[in-house]
Design a protein around this motif. Sequence first.
Motif, short mmCIF file in Angstrom:
data_model
loop_
_atom_site.label_atom_id
_atom_site.label_comp_id
_atom_site.label_asym_id
_atom_site.label_seq_id
_atom_site.Cartn_x
_atom_site.Cartn_y
_atom_site.Cartn_z
N LEU A 4 -6.72 -2.99 -8.84
CA LEU A 4 -5.43 -3.06 -8.16
C LEU A 4 -5.56 -2.59 -6.72
CD1 LEU A 4 -2.41 -3.56 -8.16
CD2 LEU A 4 -2.09 -1.26 -9.14
N GLU A 5 -6.35 -1.55 -6.48
CA GLU A 5 -6.53 -1.05 -5.12
C GLU A 5 -7.26 -2.05 -4.25
OE1 GLU A 5 -8.31 2.80 -5.46
OE2 GLU A 5 -6.51 3.72 -6.33
N GLU A 6 -8.21 -2.80 -4.82
CA GLU A 6 -8.88 -3.87 -4.07
C GLU A 6 -7.87 -4.96 -3.72
OE1 GLU A 6 -12.45 -5.43 -5.84
OE2 GLU A 6 -13.13 -3.44 -6.47
N SER A 12 -12.61 -4.31 -11.04
CA SER A 12 -12.77 -5.01 -9.75
C SER A 12 -11.88 -6.24 -9.73
CB SER A 12 -14.23 -5.40 -9.52
OG SER A 12 -14.65 -6.33 -10.51
N PHE A 13 -11.58 -6.70 -8.51
CA PHE A 13 -10.73 -7.88 -8.35
C PHE A 13 -11.50 -8.97 -7.61
CE2 PHE A 13 -7.92 -10.53 -5.81
CZ PHE A 13 -7.05 -10.99 -6.78
N THR A 14 -11.54 -10.17 -8.18
CA THR A 14 -12.19 -11.31 -7.54
C THR A 14 -11.38 -12.57 -7.82
OG1 THR A 14 -13.58 -11.70 -9.48
CG2 THR A 14 -14.53 -10.35 -7.70
N LEU A 15 -11.57 -13.55 -6.97
CA LEU A 15 -11.01 -14.88 -7.21
C LEU A 15 -11.97 -15.66 -8.09
CD1 LEU A 15 -9.75 -15.74 -3.60
CD2 LEU A 15 -8.41 -14.86 -5.52
N ILE A 69 -4.62 -4.62 -3.45
CA ILE A 69 -3.68 -4.08 -2.46
C ILE A 69 -4.26 -4.12 -1.06
CG2 ILE A 69 -2.57 -1.93 -1.70
CD1 ILE A 69 -2.15 -1.27 -4.68
N ASP A 70 -5.54 -3.78 -0.94
CA ASP A 70 -6.13 -3.78 0.41
C ASP A 70 -6.27 -5.19 0.97
OD1 ASP A 70 -7.11 -1.90 2.45
OD2 ASP A 70 -8.96 -3.09 2.30
N LEU A 71 -6.49 -6.17 0.10
CA LEU A 71 -6.51 -7.56 0.57
C LEU A 71 -5.12 -7.96 1.09
CD1 LEU A 71 -8.63 -9.31 -2.22
CD2 LEU A 71 -9.34 -8.82 0.12
N VAL A 72 -4.09 -7.55 0.36
CA VAL A 72 -2.71 -7.82 0.80
C VAL A 72 -2.46 -7.14 2.14
CG1 VAL A 72 -0.27 -7.42 0.28
CG2 VAL A 72 -1.83 -8.11 -1.54
N ARG A 73 -2.89 -5.88 2.25
CA ARG A 73 -2.69 -5.12 3.49
C ARG A 73 -3.40 -5.77 4.66
NH1 ARG A 73 -5.17 -1.96 6.76
NH2 ARG A 73 -7.10 -2.17 5.58
N GLN A 74 -4.64 -6.16 4.44
CA GLN A 74 -5.40 -6.77 5.54
C GLN A 74 -4.78 -8.09 5.97
OE1 GLN A 74 -9.65 -6.69 5.90
NE2 GLN A 74 -9.88 -5.32 4.16
N TYR A 75 -4.30 -8.86 5.00
CA TYR A 75 -3.68 -10.13 5.41
C TYR A 75 -2.37 -9.88 6.15
CZ TYR A 75 -1.72 -14.68 5.74
OH TYR A 75 -1.19 -15.82 6.27
N ASP A 76 -1.53 -9.00 5.61
CA ASP A 76 -0.20 -8.80 6.19
C ASP A 76 -0.26 -8.21 7.59
OD1 ASP A 76 2.68 -9.05 5.33
OD2 ASP A 76 2.69 -6.97 6.03
N THR A 77 -1.27 -7.40 7.86
CA THR A 77 -1.41 -6.78 9.18
C THR A 77 -2.32 -7.60 10.10
OG1 THR A 77 -3.32 -5.46 8.46
CG2 THR A 77 -1.12 -4.48 8.20
N SER A 117 0.83 -1.21 0.00
CA SER A 117 0.00 0.00 0.00
C SER A 117 0.87 1.26 0.00
CB SER A 117 -0.95 0.00 1.20
OG SER A 117 -0.25 0.08 2.43
N LEU A 118 1.97 1.24 0.73
CA LEU A 118 2.85 2.41 0.79
C LEU A 118 3.56 2.64 -0.55
CD1 LEU A 118 4.43 1.92 4.32
CD2 LEU A 118 2.73 3.63 3.67
N PHE A 119 3.97 1.56 -1.19
CA PHE A 119 4.63 1.67 -2.50
C PHE A 119 3.66 2.23 -3.53
CE2 PHE A 119 6.77 -0.76 -6.18
CZ PHE A 119 7.64 0.29 -6.42
N TYR A 120 2.41 1.78 -3.49
CA TYR A 120 1.38 2.29 -4.41
C TYR A 120 1.15 3.77 -4.15
CZ TYR A 120 -3.16 2.64 -6.80
OH TYR A 120 -4.20 3.00 -7.62
N ASP A 121 1.06 4.15 -2.87
CA ASP A 121 0.88 5.57 -2.52
C ASP A 121 2.02 6.41 -3.08
OD1 ASP A 121 -1.35 4.80 -1.11
OD2 ASP A 121 -0.37 4.86 0.86
#
Length: 416
Positions: free
Chosen positions: A132-134, A184-187, A136-144, A114-118
């Motif tokens: 991509l933002e969706e 949008s991003f989905t599996l 990124i937020d999934l990555v952020r939520q998992y990592d934190t 998220s910081l790199f994207y910002d």
Amino acid sequence: MVKLFTDIDLDGLGCGLIAKIAFGEQANVYYCSYRNLNQRVEMAINHPGNKQEEIFITDLAVNESVEKMLEERYQQGKPVQMIDHHVTALHFNEYKWGRVLPEYDSGKKTCATSLFYDYLIEHKKIERNSALEEFIDLVRQYDTWEWDENNNVTAKRLNDLFYILNREKFEEEMLKRLKENKESFTLTETENMILDIEEQKINRYIQSKSRQTIQTFVNDYCIGIVHAEQYLSELGNALNNIYTHLDMIVLLNISGKKMGFRTIHDEVNVAQFAQNYGGGGHPKASGADLSKEAFQTFVVEVFGINPLKPDTDRNEFNVKESLLGTSYQNHNGEISYIVPTGDGPYYIVHKGEREAPLYSSFPEAERALKRNHASWLRYDQEYLKQLSVFLKISIDELKDNYNEIISNHFVDIMNV
């Protein structure tokens, strides 16, 4: 050209994806670990052909020697940018080329992706992309680990898919998807089916490892130690919730010579604990190399300790917070009871002897009992069988009149 040095986990890969979307074929992404990061960055700095190449380092921190080399490079007018979110890297903010931010002004936790994207948005190096933002937020939520608080299972499943497909295949698939669909991003349905099967495997793995976890004290921390080579985040979180009396879980990967540290307790900082062994990370999730010193502490010195047993959740009689007392046992065959005083507090009877402290709640008493004696809740079958022999009555009769019998023989039973 752009050179990006980033971590090997999902957050590190997120940075790699962003770099390839932003810079295309100009981006050279190097996935690194703490072991090889410094060597790779140093080689890039010293190579005469990289004088004007942009160097990005994300989700990892270089050592002091390479840190000085990066500062010298920056002072020479050569492009350098380090982006991270780990509190152990905050000192890089002293440099103009350092950007370390553990959380946003809103209080929301950050990740390197998220910081790199910002950063790229701010410097107009990438266009906004909803999909991509969706992602990124999934990555952020998992990592934190925010996904666990919000019950955002999709974030966890994204990380599971990352390990199922391996990094190269996952990167290829996500890059294609994010370029083709920017809305949008989905599996996919197929991915979700694969993940359903994987979830069953993870649950079986956790159940198995929960019976291989040992308990000991290290630096005043009551820790659980388990040998594991896969599903480390899921396993660490699950074991912390099974054995809540432990301050942290230490996950050992002997073949990989690595250690992971996980906790669910706000008062425990495993990033600081990991620094004792040359590692680092997040306050609740960190890692380090398995050094000889660590091997001695976490393997050799605890080799003879028997594993813990999880509490059963199927008892009908020996249950937690019972007004008649709750019975526990450890591998030494020592019997303990947590007993209510009748007016609020609880006390512990261990091996027939009442221990001095009073505890304000049952969970507080149970935490002390488990930390001091490594005990577990006794199963009804074994507990009732012992009482039946001691009281010289049948198990059926004991079950039919349990409350009355226990009340009448309470003192005698505590001394068994």
